[in-house]
Write a protein that holds these residues in place. Structure first.
Motif, PDB file in Angstrom:
ATOM      1  N   THR A   4       0.704  -9.308   1.797  1.00 45.53           N
ATOM      2  CA  THR A   4      -0.392  -8.341   1.785  1.00 45.53           C
ATOM      3  C   THR A   4      -0.218  -7.274   2.862  1.00 45.53           C
ATOM      4  OG1 THR A   4      -1.712  -9.824   3.185  1.00 45.53           O
ATOM      5  CG2 THR A   4      -2.059  -9.957   0.799  1.00 45.53           C
ATOM      6  N   ARG A   5       0.904  -7.301   3.565  1.00 42.45           N
ATOM      7  CA  ARG A   5       1.236  -6.305   4.578  1.00 42.45           C
ATOM      8  C   ARG A   5       2.734  -6.054   4.533  1.00 42.45           C
ATOM      9  NH1 ARG A   5      -2.638  -7.923   9.751  1.00 42.45           N
ATOM     10  NH2 ARG A   5      -4.406  -8.594   8.480  1.00 42.45           N
ATOM     11  N   ALA A   6       3.154  -4.875   5.012  1.00 39.30           N
ATOM     12  CA  ALA A   6       4.577  -4.533   4.978  1.00 39.30           C
ATOM     13  C   ALA A   6       5.413  -5.518   5.789  1.00 39.30           C
ATOM     14  CB  ALA A   6       4.779  -3.106   5.481  1.00 39.30           C
ATOM     15  N   ASP A   7       4.872  -6.001   6.928  1.00 41.49           N
ATOM     16  CA  ASP A   7       5.661  -6.934   7.729  1.00 41.49           C
ATOM     17  C   ASP A   7       5.854  -8.266   7.016  1.00 41.49           C
ATOM     18  OD1 ASP A   7       2.882  -7.384   8.192  1.00 41.49           O
ATOM     19  OD2 ASP A   7       3.316  -8.451  10.043  1.00 41.49           O
ATOM     20  N   HIS A   8       4.913  -8.647   6.137  1.00 45.87           N
ATOM     21  CA  HIS A   8       5.120  -9.842   5.315  1.00 45.87           C
ATOM     22  C   HIS A   8       6.320  -9.646   4.389  1.00 45.87           C
ATOM     23  CE1 HIS A   8       0.497 -10.790   5.507  1.00 45.87           C
ATOM     24  NE2 HIS A   8       1.103 -10.974   6.664  1.00 45.87           N
ATOM     25  N   VAL A   9       6.433  -8.448   3.801  1.00 43.92           N
ATOM     26  CA  VAL A   9       7.563  -8.143   2.918  1.00 43.92           C
ATOM     27  C   VAL A   9       8.868  -8.270   3.681  1.00 43.92           C
ATOM     28  CG1 VAL A   9       8.671  -6.393   1.493  1.00 43.92           C
ATOM     29  CG2 VAL A   9       6.177  -6.587   1.491  1.00 43.92           C
ATOM     30  N   LEU A  10       8.921  -7.649   4.858  1.00 36.69           N
ATOM     31  CA  LEU A  10      10.155  -7.654   5.634  1.00 36.69           C
ATOM     32  C   LEU A  10      10.520  -9.059   6.097  1.00 36.69           C
ATOM     33  CD1 LEU A  10       9.507  -4.411   7.714  1.00 36.69           C
ATOM     34  CD2 LEU A  10      11.199  -4.724   5.893  1.00 36.69           C
ATOM     35  N   ALA A  11       9.510  -9.890   6.377  1.00 36.53           N
ATOM     36  CA  ALA A  11       9.801 -11.256   6.808  1.00 36.53           C
ATOM     37  C   ALA A  11      10.544 -12.041   5.732  1.00 36.53           C
ATOM     38  CB  ALA A  11       8.501 -11.977   7.174  1.00 36.53           C
ATOM     39  N   GLY A  12      10.281 -11.738   4.455  1.00 37.24           N
ATOM     40  CA  GLY A  12      10.925 -12.490   3.380  1.00 37.24           C
ATOM     41  C   GLY A  12      12.097 -11.804   2.722  1.00 37.24           C
ATOM     42  N   LEU A  13      12.103 -10.460   2.707  1.00 36.59           N
ATOM     43  CA  LEU A  13      13.095  -9.749   1.887  1.00 36.59           C
ATOM     44  C   LEU A  13      13.921  -8.729   2.659  1.00 36.59           C
ATOM     45  CD1 LEU A  13      11.023  -9.084  -1.374  1.00 36.59           C
ATOM     46  CD2 LEU A  13      12.682 -10.897  -0.944  1.00 36.59           C
ATOM     47  N   SER A  14      13.770  -8.634   3.969  1.00 35.46           N
ATOM     48  CA  SER A  14      14.578  -7.689   4.731  1.00 35.46           C
ATOM     49  C   SER A  14      16.053  -7.958   4.502  1.00 35.46           C
ATOM     50  CB  SER A  14      14.258  -7.798   6.221  1.00 35.46           C
ATOM     51  OG  SER A  14      15.000  -6.848   6.967  1.00 35.46           O
ATOM     52  N   GLY A  15      16.795  -6.898   4.192  1.00 33.82           N
ATOM     53  CA  GLY A  15      18.212  -7.032   3.904  1.00 33.82           C
ATOM     54  C   GLY A  15      18.528  -7.245   2.442  1.00 33.82           C
ATOM     55  N   ARG A  16      17.507  -7.580   1.641  1.00 36.37           N
ATOM     56  CA  ARG A  16      17.724  -7.800   0.202  1.00 36.37           C
ATOM     57  C   ARG A  16      17.247  -6.621  -0.643  1.00 36.37           C
ATOM     58  NH1 ARG A  16      15.525 -13.952  -0.962  1.00 36.37           N
ATOM     59  NH2 ARG A  16      16.027 -14.858   1.069  1.00 36.37           N
ATOM     60  N   ILE A  17      16.451  -5.726  -0.046  1.00 39.34           N
ATOM     61  CA  ILE A  17      15.914  -4.584  -0.778  1.00 39.34           C
ATOM     62  C   ILE A  17      16.168  -3.324   0.041  1.00 39.34           C
ATOM     63  CG2 ILE A  17      14.176  -6.026  -1.865  1.00 39.34           C
ATOM     64  CD1 ILE A  17      12.081  -4.871   0.013  1.00 39.34           C
ATOM     65  N   VAL A  18      16.101  -2.152  -0.617  1.00 35.63           N
ATOM     66  CA  VAL A  18      16.480  -0.942   0.107  1.00 35.63           C
ATOM     67  C   VAL A  18      15.350  -0.384   0.953  1.00 35.63           C
ATOM     68  CG1 VAL A  18      18.297  -0.312  -1.514  1.00 35.63           C
ATOM     69  CG2 VAL A  18      15.983   0.545  -1.884  1.00 35.63           C
ATOM     70  N   ALA A  19      14.080  -0.601   0.554  1.00 32.18           N
ATOM     71  CA  ALA A  19      12.995   0.012   1.312  1.00 32.18           C
ATOM     72  C   ALA A  19      11.667  -0.664   1.021  1.00 32.18           C
ATOM     73  CB  ALA A  19      12.886   1.506   0.978  1.00 32.18           C
ATOM     74  N   VAL A  20      10.731  -0.462   1.959  1.00 30.35           N
ATOM     75  CA  VAL A  20       9.326  -0.821   1.751  1.00 30.35           C
ATOM     76  C   VAL A  20       8.490   0.370   2.182  1.00 30.35           C
ATOM     77  CG1 VAL A  20       9.226  -1.977   4.016  1.00 30.35           C
ATOM     78  CG2 VAL A  20       7.450  -2.423   2.300  1.00 30.35           C
ATOM     79  N   VAL A  21       7.518   0.746   1.357  1.00 27.88           N
ATOM     80  CA  VAL A  21       6.563   1.786   1.714  1.00 27.88           C
ATOM     81  C   VAL A  21       5.377   1.104   2.397  1.00 27.88           C
ATOM     82  CG1 VAL A  21       5.099   3.655   0.889  1.00 27.88           C
ATOM     83  CG2 VAL A  21       7.269   3.169  -0.275  1.00 27.88           C
ATOM     84  N   ASP A  22       5.143   1.443   3.649  1.00 31.27           N
ATOM     85  CA  ASP A  22       4.092   0.784   4.430  1.00 31.27           C
ATOM     86  C   ASP A  22       2.770   1.506   4.208  1.00 31.27           C
ATOM     87  OD1 ASP A  22       2.448  -0.473   6.208  1.00 31.27           O
ATOM     88  OD2 ASP A  22       3.783  -0.261   7.941  1.00 31.27           O
ATOM     89  N   GLY A  23       1.914   0.913   3.375  1.00 29.08           N
ATOM     90  CA  GLY A  23       0.600   1.470   3.100  1.00 29.08           C
ATOM     91  C   GLY A  23      -0.517   0.697   3.747  1.00 29.08           C
ATOM     92  N   GLY A  24      -0.201  -0.148   4.742  1.00 25.13           N
ATOM     93  CA  GLY A  24      -1.228  -0.932   5.409  1.00 25.13           C
ATOM     94  C   GLY A  24      -1.607  -2.180   4.632  1.00 25.13           C
ATOM     95  N   PRO A  25      -2.638  -2.913   5.082  1.00 28.56           N
ATOM     96  CA  PRO A  25      -3.054  -4.153   4.421  1.00 28.56           C
ATOM     97  C   PRO A  25      -3.630  -3.886   3.032  1.00 28.56           C
ATOM     98  CG  PRO A  25      -3.977  -3.986   6.636  1.00 28.56           C
ATOM     99  CD  PRO A  25      -3.414  -2.649   6.304  1.00 28.56           C
ATOM    100  N   CYS A  26      -3.433  -4.839   2.133  1.00 29.88           N
ATOM    101  CA  CYS A  26      -3.996  -4.743   0.784  1.00 29.88           C
ATOM    102  C   CYS A  26      -5.461  -5.175   0.802  1.00 29.88           C
ATOM    103  CB  CYS A  26      -3.214  -5.625  -0.180  1.00 29.88           C
ATOM    104  SG  CYS A  26      -1.471  -5.187  -0.324  1.00 29.88           S
ATOM    105  N   ALA A  27      -6.283  -4.490   0.035  1.00 33.54           N
ATOM    106  CA  ALA A  27      -7.724  -4.703   0.106  1.00 33.54           C
ATOM    107  C   ALA A  27      -8.185  -5.937  -0.654  1.00 33.54           C
ATOM    108  CB  ALA A  27      -8.459  -3.465  -0.420  1.00 33.54           C
ATOM    109  N   VAL A  28      -7.613  -6.202  -1.837  1.00 38.26           N
ATOM    110  CA  VAL A  28      -8.095  -7.320  -2.670  1.00 38.26           C
ATOM    111  C   VAL A  28      -7.483  -8.632  -2.212  1.00 38.26           C
ATOM    112  CG1 VAL A  28      -8.197  -8.261  -5.018  1.00 38.26           C
ATOM    113  CG2 VAL A  28      -8.538  -5.807  -4.629  1.00 38.26           C
ATOM    114  N   GLY A  29      -6.162  -8.653  -2.016  1.00 38.54           N
ATOM    115  CA  GLY A  29      -5.525  -9.802  -1.385  1.00 38.54           C
ATOM    116  C   GLY A  29      -5.051 -10.909  -2.295  1.00 38.54           C
ATOM    117  N   VAL A  30      -5.562 -11.028  -3.518  1.00 43.42           N
ATOM    118  CA  VAL A  30      -4.985 -11.937  -4.514  1.00 43.42           C
ATOM    119  C   VAL A  30      -4.523 -11.093  -5.688  1.00 43.42           C
ATOM    120  CG1 VAL A  30      -6.319 -13.982  -3.888  1.00 43.42           C
ATOM    121  CG2 VAL A  30      -7.254 -12.376  -5.562  1.00 43.42           C
ATOM    122  N   GLU A  31      -3.540 -11.609  -6.412  1.00 40.63           N
ATOM    123  CA  GLU A  31      -2.937 -10.828  -7.478  1.00 40.63           C
ATOM    124  C   GLU A  31      -3.938 -10.504  -8.588  1.00 40.63           C
ATOM    125  OE1 GLU A  31       0.298 -13.274  -5.529  1.00 40.63           O
ATOM    126  OE2 GLU A  31      -1.761 -13.566  -6.154  1.00 40.63           O
TER     127      GLU A  31
END
Length: 317
Positions: free
Chosen positions: A152-179
């Motif tokens: 739900t945050r860009a740093d969560h993405v980087l913690a799991g996928l850094s090095g496996r994807i080319v980029a993340v757009v950091d738009g801050g925390p997600c408001a709803v939080g569940v899919e």
């Protein structure tokens, strides 16, 4: 491995992200629910790269994200029920599983070879901006390793996928939080996954009850596998008295809880905080600890929260 860029949600940042997507790269971006891992839904290699980056089984379909109804209708066949739900809940946290248009140009990897496709029109302005800049449909599951806690945050993405994807757009925390909630409309209306739009609201809009749908062994939409959203530590549910070695996560008044989804028992706040709190609890539990969740009423958004927690607590293969 590649260096993963962090891009700002500016016009220039979205233009660069769109260029990376057009080149077949994978870019994570925020939606109102969770961060999605975007790839060109028409590009077999890009879609295959999504499965590889996540370690996701190829029989588990992906959601196609589109910027508007014209794009949605070019991908799937809409009947009166689908049109009504789209008019009421789009843009927003609702995914519709509909018959795939044969001329849609969607990679068969997206649909796992099924004759249906999951489509969503997200509300987040950054997602909308990226979809318009890209100019096509994006396949975008949650931007995390398969089966793990959703980001739900860009740093969560980087913690799991850094090095496996080319980029993340950091738009801050997600408001709803569940899919997103997923509704199947290729037959009688069926709930395939509870999520950000409540079952009660959907049934009111449809004027009928939703059937139970989906399969853990042959899913026709994401989020149906028995073990999913799993932290490293084991999870126990409906706990009113934690045991030694457990990190207790409260809901409502829970004196002594280490963390709380919502101290006031607000299911909207709890949904928005769920995955971030699950990560915090996992860090507190450490390699030898466990996580215990207080009971959450199974209504409204609580239904979606409990669905995620049951899958997080499920036995792991």
């Amino acid at each position: 491995m590649t260096d993963t860029l962090t891009l700002a949600p500016t016009t220039d940042g979205l233009a660069r992200a769109a260029g990376l997507l057009r080149a077949g790269g994978l870019v994570a971006f925020p939606t109102e629910t969770v961060y999605g891992l975007g790839g060109d839904a028409r590009n077999d290699r890009a879609v295959a790269a999504i499965f590889a980056a996540k370690g996701r089984p190829s029989f588990n379909p992906l959601i196609v994200h589109v910027p508007d109804m014209e794009a949605a209708r070019s991908v799937a066949r809409f009947d009166a029920r689908a049109e009504a739900l789209a008019a009421t809940f789009w843009p927003g946290p609702l995914t519709l599983v509909l018959p795939l248009r044969l001329d849609a140009g969607i990679s068969p990897l997206v649909t796992a070879g099924l004759p249906t496709v999951a489509v969503r029109l997200p509300a987040h302005p950054v997602a909308q901006g990226l979809l318009r800049a890209f100019g096509g449909p994006l396949a975008a599951p949650s931007a995390n390793p398969s089966g793990k806690v959703s980001p739900t945050r860009a740093d969560h993405v980087l913690a799991g996928l850094s090095g496996r994807i080319v980029a993340v757009v950091d738009g801050g925390p997600c408001a709803v939080g569940v899919e997103s909630t997923i509704i199947g409309l290729d037959g009688d209306p069926a709930l395939l996954r509870p999520g950000g739009v409540t079952v009660e609201a959907l049934e009111a809009a449809l004027g009928q009850s939703l059937q139970a749908g989906g399969s853990e062994t042959r899913p026709n939409a994401p989020g149906q596998l028995a073990s999913h959203y799993a932290p490293g530590a084991p999870v126990r549910l409906n706990v009113t008295a934690p045991e030694a070695g457990e990190v207790w996560v409260g809901f409502g008044p829970c004196p002594g809880a280490a963390l709380s989804l919502s101290e006031t028992g607000d299911d909207v706040e709890a949904a928005a905080r769920l995955f971030h709190i699950l990560r915090q609890a996992d860090d507190l539990a450490g390699p030898a600890g466990r996580i215990a969740f207080a009971p959450i009423p199974d209504r409204g958004l609580g239904r979606a929260i409990n669905d995620r927690l049951r899958r997080a607590a499920a036995p792991r293969g």
